[in-house]
Enzyme design. Structure first.
Site, PDB file in Angstrom:
ATOM      1  N   GLU A 207       0.742  -1.157   0.039  1.00 14.11           N
ATOM      2  CA  GLU A 207      -0.052   0.074   0.017  1.00 14.11           C
ATOM      3  C   GLU A 207       0.750   1.153  -0.024  1.00 14.11           C
ATOM      4  O   GLU A 207       0.941   1.848   0.737  1.00 14.11           O
ATOM      5  CB  GLU A 207      -1.042  -0.074   1.052  1.00 14.11           C
ATOM      6  CG  GLU A 207      -1.964  -1.290   1.068  1.00 14.11           C
ATOM      7  CD  GLU A 207      -3.194  -1.438   2.101  1.00 14.11           C
ATOM      8  OE1 GLU A 207      -3.237  -0.542   2.856  1.00 14.11           O
ATOM      9  OE2 GLU A 207      -3.844  -2.412   2.103  1.00 14.11           O
ATOM     10  N   ASN A 229       2.181   2.331   7.805  1.00 19.19           N
ATOM     11  CA  ASN A 229       1.193   1.463   7.559  1.00 19.19           C
ATOM     12  C   ASN A 229       0.878   0.533   8.826  1.00 19.19           C
ATOM     13  O   ASN A 229       1.727   0.312   9.516  1.00 19.19           O
ATOM     14  CB  ASN A 229       1.690   0.550   6.173  1.00 19.19           C
ATOM     15  CG  ASN A 229       0.436  -0.217   5.639  1.00 19.19           C
ATOM     16  OD1 ASN A 229      -0.307  -0.950   6.138  1.00 19.19           O
ATOM     17  ND2 ASN A 229       0.217   0.034   4.269  1.00 19.19           N
ATOM     18  N   HIS A 450     -15.290 -10.184   6.601  1.00 19.87           N
ATOM     19  CA  HIS A 450     -14.267 -10.946   7.559  1.00 19.87           C
ATOM     20  C   HIS A 450     -13.189 -10.110   7.919  1.00 19.87           C
ATOM     21  O   HIS A 450     -12.116 -10.085   7.019  1.00 19.87           O
ATOM     22  CB  HIS A 450     -14.133 -12.246   7.157  1.00 19.87           C
ATOM     23  CG  HIS A 450     -15.277 -13.213   6.854  1.00 19.87           C
ATOM     24  ND1 HIS A 450     -15.174 -14.381   6.372  1.00 19.87           N
ATOM     25  CD2 HIS A 450     -16.490 -13.028   7.611  1.00 19.87           C
ATOM     26  CE1 HIS A 450     -16.349 -15.152   6.531  1.00 19.87           C
ATOM     27  NE2 HIS A 450     -16.954 -14.058   7.263  1.00 19.87           N
ATOM     28  N   GLU A 451     -12.742  -9.296   8.583  1.00 13.28           N
ATOM     29  CA  GLU A 451     -11.508  -8.708   8.810  1.00 13.28           C
ATOM     30  C   GLU A 451     -10.993  -9.319   9.945  1.00 13.28           C
ATOM     31  O   GLU A 451     -11.465  -9.822  11.101  1.00 13.28           O
ATOM     32  CB  GLU A 451     -11.802  -7.115   9.762  1.00 13.28           C
ATOM     33  CG  GLU A 451     -10.421  -6.517  10.227  1.00 13.28           C
ATOM     34  CD  GLU A 451      -9.268  -6.558   8.991  1.00 13.28           C
ATOM     35  OE1 GLU A 451      -9.755  -5.607   8.147  1.00 13.28           O
ATOM     36  OE2 GLU A 451      -8.346  -7.264   9.011  1.00 13.28           O
ATOM     37  N   GLU A 544      -8.926   3.969  -0.340  1.00 10.87           N
ATOM     38  CA  GLU A 544      -9.085   4.326   1.036  1.00 10.87           C
ATOM     39  C   GLU A 544      -8.072   5.060   1.480  1.00 10.87           C
ATOM     40  O   GLU A 544      -8.155   5.722   2.538  1.00 10.87           O
ATOM     41  CB  GLU A 544      -9.106   2.854   1.924  1.00 10.87           C
ATOM     42  CG  GLU A 544      -7.782   2.363   1.720  1.00 10.87           C
ATOM     43  CD  GLU A 544      -7.477   0.857   2.561  1.00 10.87           C
ATOM     44  OE1 GLU A 544      -8.477   0.789   3.415  1.00 10.87           O
ATOM     45  OE2 GLU A 544      -6.604   0.224   2.339  1.00 10.87           O
TER      46      GLU A 544
HETATM   47  C1  NOJ Z   1      -8.589  -2.132   5.309  1.00 14.58           C
HETATM   48  C2  NOJ Z   1      -9.369  -2.634   4.010  1.00 14.58           C
HETATM   49  O1  NOJ Z   1      -8.730  -2.206   2.975  1.00 14.58           O
HETATM   50  C3  NOJ Z   1     -10.745  -1.571   4.069  1.00 14.58           C
HETATM   51  O2  NOJ Z   1     -11.434  -1.643   2.887  1.00 14.58           O
HETATM   52  C4  NOJ Z   1     -11.397  -1.985   5.391  1.00 14.58           C
HETATM   53  O3  NOJ Z   1     -12.504  -1.378   5.376  1.00 14.58           O
HETATM   54  C5  NOJ Z   1     -10.726  -1.974   6.593  1.00 14.58           C
HETATM   55  N1  NOJ Z   1      -9.295  -2.502   6.432  1.00 14.58           N
HETATM   56  C6  NOJ Z   1     -11.376  -2.501   7.548  1.00 14.58           C
HETATM   57  O4  NOJ Z   1     -11.489  -3.804   7.481  1.00 14.58           O
HETATM   58 CA    CA Z   2      -6.201  -1.831   2.564  1.00 19.36          CA
END
Ligand code: NOJ
Ligand code: CA
Length: 760
Positions: A207, A229, A450-451, A544
């Site tokens: 990223e 990061n 799913h985080e 993001e």
């Molecule tokens: C990073 C991801 O790239 C993003 O899309 C997501 O909303 C956040 N993590 C939270 O899981």
């Molecule tokens: Ca990301």
């Protein structure tokens, strides 16, 4: 159909060692193949001390100078020299395959192949002629190696018209059985100080913004290009990541990458700036091992793409072709998805993933959320989710992603907690059953989130139950995420155990008929050919990052990150000013509205998001129309203009088969656009994006059907548009067009355009 054109060439090792069989000015590289069109030639052989080498030429000019091959192993031995070549086999293939989804309906896989077998036998030792130890008095017998072979390493070269792939193979009949890699020694010796578009080498993240510089300048600049990061591990200032796009002073585009990374770590490239030589730099595991091997096995393909035109880089299918065919028998459940999300409002800070401020330390199963006071900013609440479902259904989308629906978000970031989410327990204000029923009644599917917070241990612990829950409520796609440092502790996002985890998650998902879009996972290397339920990945700097993204970033990604597979870039942000989207926040994104529309065509992904808020789309209904109309799966793609970092112009013809199939039929906006008045029209979409300098695109409509008239709707930057000073000025013009017309479209700095063409 595969066709064998020539058989085995047996080789006398002594001749090789003296270089008697030389065919070119590098005396030891005696074996060669040409690409099918004859422009590329790869030479391979060994030096007098048995070191394997290769080099690559294009029309007789060096692309890769003689470069070494081999490995150092953790036990102190090496697969770097002392080899003799015992066999060289040649082959060719010319086949056409059809991706489940993709940039085109037919992909031609046409290459010439050379397989070189090298054996490293201690001096004087002979292999038994038959049976265990038959004729070799020195042979003591080894049931794992009955023929008494030394270390056997094969190198398979596949040469295409647009590049080279090669990999190492370790057959069963081998002294090597279990062996651990200390270093892979594969080199790519460049012929000059090329221009390169690179991101800093890292074991955990891609990223980053890209930097364009000479190779010799990478080391001096690399440190300053790194940003904070959630998980980042650099290894050297002279390290860069693949896919690395380069351009020579003679205008040749060279791209270094890898294909089919399975059960092996991902590589970075370490540059020796004095010699202009890149070496593969594998990601170590927690014990420092860079690959745990068990013969028979193969490594990923190392790739060198070579094109004389930037448009050919975008048209190349080298990485996909080097992957195995589809492993899923019934693919009827896999489909493209155009989606919205309860997401941008969390990213911008308008609402939260979490539910309460009351609990600093969550313990799942113990923390009783129903007893806690909600903070009132939770985005994934029933009412808000229904608002998105209504909007998505009214505008022809297929799905709505909802993040922050499950317990645990109060206490997950930066604490490297193992048991962080269980992926099945919703917050009190998110009614799983009711919301899915509501969505389905409107022709919308919810996309699961799913985080994992990078605890792969915890994800695997809960994966089966999580996928079963999805099946129960009718989710058919999941966005997974790997934010933060990896658990098991000490592992990296790109180390071998993690590579195995990502594939495990995809394979288990396939058993449940679930499509996967993994964020922060490893960058793709074409595995979506084999596992087409992998419909998206992030693995690069995406929307993001808001204002941190440079104009021009999206003119580089298709040359680099997207070479391995589609990206969930999450385009479609029409409001650049964060203080408008999320009062109290600040920062501005650096693109025009027309640029965001163009991305739907220039960025290939079967999973495309309209990432902005419904209320922002309501403010720009005429521009939003293109996002509603555009398709996401294609029969044909043409790359009309391209230069890394500067501009990309792409034309694509939608795949009718997708529009007609399954539940997309009749509901999606693209279906309605193509099937206007109930009959199919001939439709093309053209998109352009532009970098840091304005550019006038020339769009020759040669691809339209001759003799047919088309209605053309052009969404372009207004004359004063600029990504910083006037990002929201655009003009929409309607006209008639026909094959042979040429349209000139000015693109602003950070700008772009979109054009839809439909037969009358
Ligand atoms: C990073 C991801 O790239 C993003 O899309 C997501 O909303 C956040 N993590 C939270 O899981
Ligand atoms: Ca990301």
């Amino acid at each position: 159909m595969k066709r064998i054109i020539s058989a085995i060439v047996a080789v006398a090792a002594a001749l090789m060692a003296t270089g008697c069989t030389s065919v070119n000015e590098a005396p030891d590289l005696a074996y060669s193949i040409n690409s099918p069109d004859g422009t590329l030639t790869v030479y391979a052989g060994i030096t007098a001390d048995g070191t394997p080498l290769y080099r690559l030429e294009r029309n007789g000019e060096a692309v890769v100078l003689p470069s070494r091959l081999g490995f150092e192993l953790t036990d102190g031995s090496s697969l770097a020299d002392g080899f003799t070549i015992t066999k060289v086999e040649y082959d060719t293939a010319d086949e056409t395959w059809h991706p489940v989804w993709g940039e085109e309906r037919d992909i031609r896989n046409h290459y010439n192949e050379m397989l070189i077998t090298c054996e490293q036998r201690p001096e004087g030792a002979k292999a038994p002629q038959s049976g265990v130890g038959a004729t070799d008095p020195d042979y003591t017998g080894d049931p794992g190696n009955p023929s008494g072979k030394g270390a056997v390493m094969q190198i398979r070269f596949r040469l295409y018209d647009d590049g080279l792939g090669f990999r190492y193979e370790f057959p069963q009949d081998n002294k090597l059985r279990y062996f651990n890699i200390k270093e892979e020694l594969t080199e790519f010796a460049m012929s000059g100080d090329h221009t390169a578009w690179w991101i800093s080498g890292d074991y955990d993240t891609q990223e980053y913004n890209y930097t364009c510089s000479r190779l010799s300048e990478i080391g001096a600049h690399s440190g300053s290009t790194r940003i904070n990061n959630a998980s980042a591990t650099g290894f050297s200032d002279a390290g860069v990541q693949t896919a690395l796009q380069m351009k020579t002073d003679d205008g040749l585009y060279i791209n270094l990458h890898e294909a089919a990374v399975v059960n092996y770590p991902t590589t970075n490239l370490a540059l020796d700036e004095r010699r202009m030589v890149f070496r593969t730099w594998l990601t170590p595991d927690a014990e420092g091992v860079k690959g745990r091997m068990q013969a028979p096995c193969v490594t990923p393909w190392r790739t060198v793409q070579v094109c004389d035109d930037a448009r050919k880089v975008l048209a190349s299918r080298l990485i996909l072709n080097l992957n195995e065919p589809c492993a899923i028998d019934d693919v009827s459940w896999i489909h493209p998805v155009k989606y919205m999300g309860v997401w941008w409002e969390m990213i911008t800070g308008k609402t939260q993933w979490s539910y309460t401020w009351d609990v600093p330390s969550v313990q799942l199963g113990v923390t009783d959320y129903r007893a806690l006071k909600p903070h009132g900013q939770h985005g994934a609440n029933n009412e808000n989710v229904m608002r998105y479902i209504d909007f998505a259904a009214a505008n022809g989308f297929d799905a709505v992603l909802v993040e922050g629906w499950n317990e645990g978000w109060e206490d997950w970031f930066g604490c490297q907690k193992d048991y962080v989410f269980d992926f099945v327990t919703p917050y009190p204000d998110f009614d799983l059953e009711r919301l899915n029923a509501y969505a389905h009644a409107k022709g919308i599917r919810l996309v699961m989130h799913h985080e994992t917070s990078s605890s792969t241990v915890n994800y695997e612990r809960h994966m089966e139950a999580a996928y079963q829950l999805m099946n129960r409520y009718g989710y058919d796609a999941v966005k997974s995420g790997y934010v933060g440092n990896i658990i098991p502790y000490g592992e990296h996002h790109y180390s071998q155990p993690l590579i195995n985890h990502y594939l495990y998650a995809i394979q288990r998902a396939a058993e449940h008929h679930i499509m996967v879009n993994a964020h922060e996972a490893v960058r793709p290397t074409g595995l979506c050919r084999t596992w087409p339920n992998l419909i998206g990945n992030e693995s690069a700097m995406g929307t993001e990052y808001r204002g941190a993204i440079n104009p021009g970033h999206t003119c580089i990604l298709p040359f680099t990150r997207l070479q391995g597979g589609p990206m969930d870039y999450t385009p479609g942000i029409l409001e650049q000013d964060m203080s408008i989207t999320a009062p109290g926040q600040h920062g501005k994104m650096r693109h025009t509205i027309a640029n965001q529309l163009g991305l739907y065509v220039t960025f290939y992904s079967p999973l495309q998001m309209a990432a902005d808020l419904p209320e922002n789309y309501e403010r720009f209904p005429d521009a939003f129309q293109f996002i509603k109309d555009v398709a996401v799966d294609w029969d044909e793609s043409l790359y009309l203009e391209a230069e890394p970092g500067e501009y990309i112009v792409t034309a694509r013809k939608p795949r009718l088969q997708t529009l007609n199939s399954g539940r997309l039929s009749g509901k999606s906006g693209a279906y309605q656009f193509v099937y206007k008045d109930g009959k199919p029209h001939d439709v093309w979409y053209v998109g352009g994006v532009c970098g840091d300098k304005a550019h006038e695109a020339t769009v020759a409509l040669d691809f339209l059907t001759p003799g047919v008239r088309y209605e053309a709707v052009l969404y372009a930057d207004a004359p004063d548009a600029d990504c910083d000073s006037a990002p929201q000025t655009y003009v929409i013009s309607r006209s008639e067009a026909a094959a042979g017309d040429v349209i000139k479209v000015p693109m602003a700095r950070g700008g772009g355009f979109a054009l839809s063409l439909r037969s009358l």
